[in-house]
Design a protein around this motif. Sequence first.
Motif, PDB file in Angstrom:
ATOM      1  N   ARG A 166      -1.619   5.149   2.984  1.00 12.81           N
ATOM      2  CA  ARG A 166      -3.084   5.076   2.958  1.00 12.81           C
ATOM      3  C   ARG A 166      -3.706   6.301   3.618  1.00 12.81           C
ATOM      4  NH1 ARG A 166      -5.654   0.405   1.653  1.00 12.81           N
ATOM      5  NH2 ARG A 166      -4.324  -1.382   1.125  1.00 12.81           N
ATOM      6  N   CYS A 167      -3.160   6.704   4.753  1.00 13.44           N
ATOM      7  CA  CYS A 167      -3.713   7.870   5.459  1.00 13.44           C
ATOM      8  C   CYS A 167      -3.544   9.146   4.627  1.00 13.44           C
ATOM      9  CB  CYS A 167      -3.032   8.033   6.813  1.00 13.44           C
ATOM     10  SG  CYS A 167      -3.443   6.740   8.018  1.00 13.44           S
ATOM     11  N   ALA A 168      -2.390   9.289   3.965  1.00 10.79           N
ATOM     12  CA  ALA A 168      -2.146  10.492   3.167  1.00 10.79           C
ATOM     13  C   ALA A 168      -3.081  10.584   1.976  1.00 10.79           C
ATOM     14  CB  ALA A 168      -0.692  10.519   2.702  1.00 10.79           C
ATOM     15  N   ASP A 169      -3.524   9.426   1.454  1.00 15.39           N
ATOM     16  CA  ASP A 169      -4.462   9.441   0.333  1.00 15.39           C
ATOM     17  C   ASP A 169      -5.892   9.715   0.772  1.00 15.39           C
ATOM     18  OD1 ASP A 169      -2.674   9.008  -1.756  1.00 15.39           O
ATOM     19  OD2 ASP A 169      -2.677   6.831  -1.440  1.00 15.39           O
ATOM     20  N   ARG A 170      -6.159   9.584   2.052  1.00 12.82           N
ATOM     21  CA  ARG A 170      -7.517   9.781   2.559  1.00 12.82           C
ATOM     22  C   ARG A 170      -7.677  11.076   3.348  1.00 12.82           C
ATOM     23  NH1 ARG A 170      -6.683   4.724   1.541  1.00 12.82           N
ATOM     24  NH2 ARG A 170      -8.367   3.209   1.206  1.00 12.82           N
ATOM     25  N   ALA A 171      -6.577  11.711   3.670  1.00 14.95           N
ATOM     26  CA  ALA A 171      -6.615  12.952   4.453  1.00 14.95           C
ATOM     27  C   ALA A 171      -5.552  13.893   3.917  1.00 14.95           C
ATOM     28  CB  ALA A 171      -6.388  12.640   5.934  1.00 14.95           C
ATOM     29  N   ASP A 172      -5.440  15.059   4.508  1.00 15.39           N
ATOM     30  CA  ASP A 172      -4.414  16.020   4.134  1.00 15.39           C
ATOM     31  C   ASP A 172      -3.038  15.416   4.440  1.00 15.39           C
ATOM     32  OD1 ASP A 172      -2.778  18.151   3.706  1.00 15.39           O
ATOM     33  OD2 ASP A 172      -3.543  19.368   5.357  1.00 15.39           O
ATOM     34  N   PRO A 173      -2.131  15.277   3.446  1.00 13.39           N
ATOM     35  CA  PRO A 173      -0.815  14.689   3.714  1.00 13.39           C
ATOM     36  C   PRO A 173      -0.033  15.417   4.808  1.00 13.39           C
ATOM     37  CG  PRO A 173      -1.183  14.825   1.357  1.00 13.39           C
ATOM     38  CD  PRO A 173      -2.318  15.566   2.013  1.00 13.39           C
TER      39      PRO A 173
ATOM     40  N   ALA B 236       5.800   6.278   8.602  1.00 10.93           N
ATOM     41  CA  ALA B 236       4.546   6.777   8.048  1.00 10.93           C
ATOM     42  C   ALA B 236       4.737   8.182   7.484  1.00 10.93           C
ATOM     43  CB  ALA B 236       3.456   6.775   9.118  1.00 10.93           C
ATOM     44  N   PHE B 237       5.753   8.875   7.952  1.00  5.33           N
ATOM     45  CA  PHE B 237       6.024  10.240   7.506  1.00  5.33           C
ATOM     46  C   PHE B 237       6.400  10.301   6.030  1.00  5.33           C
ATOM     47  CE2 PHE B 237       9.482  13.124   6.416  1.00  5.33           C
ATOM     48  CZ  PHE B 237       8.958  14.376   6.709  1.00  5.33           C
ATOM     49  N   PHE B 238       7.247   9.368   5.564  1.00  6.75           N
ATOM     50  CA  PHE B 238       7.933   9.569   4.288  1.00  6.75           C
ATOM     51  C   PHE B 238       6.998   9.560   3.076  1.00  6.75           C
ATOM     52  CE2 PHE B 238      11.323   8.904   1.116  1.00  6.75           C
ATOM     53  CZ  PHE B 238      12.147   9.953   1.498  1.00  6.75           C
ATOM     54  N   PRO B 239       6.112   8.569   2.897  1.00  3.61           N
ATOM     55  CA  PRO B 239       5.229   8.636   1.721  1.00  3.61           C
ATOM     56  C   PRO B 239       4.287   9.826   1.757  1.00  3.61           C
ATOM     57  CG  PRO B 239       4.566   6.841   3.173  1.00  3.61           C
ATOM     58  CD  PRO B 239       5.883   7.331   3.668  1.00  3.61           C
ATOM     59  N   ALA B 240       3.859  10.228   2.962  1.00  2.00           N
ATOM     60  CA  ALA B 240       3.002  11.415   3.069  1.00  2.00           C
ATOM     61  C   ALA B 240       3.766  12.664   2.661  1.00  2.00           C
ATOM     62  CB  ALA B 240       2.476  11.547   4.495  1.00  2.00           C
TER      63      ALA B 240
END
Length: 399
Positions: free
Chosen positions: A271-278, A319-323
């Motif tokens: 979710r964070c990666a889709d809303r901010a810079d991965p 949290a690292f891997f999907p980003a």
Amino acid sequence: MQSPRGEPAVDTVPGLSAGPVVLAWLTQFLVGTDLFVVAPLLPHIAASFAVSVAGTGLLVTAFSVAYVVASPFAGWISDRWDRAWVLVVALVLFSAANVGTALAPGFGVLLVARVVAGLAAAGTGPTVYALVSTRARPQVRAQVLAVVGSGLLTALWVGAPAGSLLGRYVGWRAAFVILAAGTFLLAFPHAFVWRARPAPAAAAAPERSRRPGTGVAVFAVAVTTLWAFSVYSLYTFLALALHSGGRATTVPWLLVAYGIGAVVGGQVGGRCADRADPVRVTRSALALTAALEAVVALVFPLTGALAAALALFALAAYAFFPAQQRHLVDMFPERATALLSWNNSALFVGLSLAGAVGGQIVHVLGYPALLYIGAAVAVPACLVARGRPARPRGEAERP
């Protein structure tokens, strides 16, 4: 606009329905269960073939080495041919390898079957991720990758124990027959759900000269190796350290706490990666991973505090891997499967190094010392993680 293979271009994808995502999740769960179930079945396998438990460890090594070697090649093929059919062939081969594992008359044949399973697995995970990421809407790409990746994480703390129970009550061979049947049945829907669909036209892709080169790709996936060493140095020897300290009864529920934290962390990272810079997400996750691994080392003697620290560590670490996956797909859309394959190989390299080096460190310095070293390794990973090369001033960002 469509790619040369007839697949929708990355920026023109209408989005995914629940069906393909569930299918991708089940695929990752079954393949992950096959990967993780071998370790708890080693004593049963050793008894069947009259070899030492240490000798049966070659089965894990053979699978991992085959995966690392084959994964980049499988990604290269998948990016040049129809990804759906590459996945179907890989799943059928994976199923056949599990049948070979179950029916192996001797340890040598069993070892060959695990090598074939590793080769086939190299064509499943990265291809699943690429199919999902290139068809998901860009706004939710990392979230979808996290959902699919949670199948692998769920196998870590649900599938493997379930397989171990099957091995205990119906035999280790039956466990692999069940896995073979499951992956074979999954191959059929994969042949249909990923068929190319009409997509609206999109702007032309950027000029080839502006795309990041191979050196950037190698540098990017090297971060995953450092991350994997940091994370799996903690995980690989956790149960052993607890057993040695007389806390064997705490292992199951501490692993559950870790597993839940990992699944939640993957969703948060997506979710964070889709809303901010991965890349900001990967750097933040790596920094928290380093800090929390040190916290785990500090509270290791205190079981209650250890459970909380493990859950928080897993949340930050995974949290690292999907980003990271989203970052790679965004940078190299035309080579998505290849880059995700490199990334998975980098993960296995880090995992293997954690097992080989970590065992020696635990033997000489103890488990907490290994955690401090793992935390130290995450720091340079955080520092070297970098994003897309700077664009010329005035150039618009792709959606």
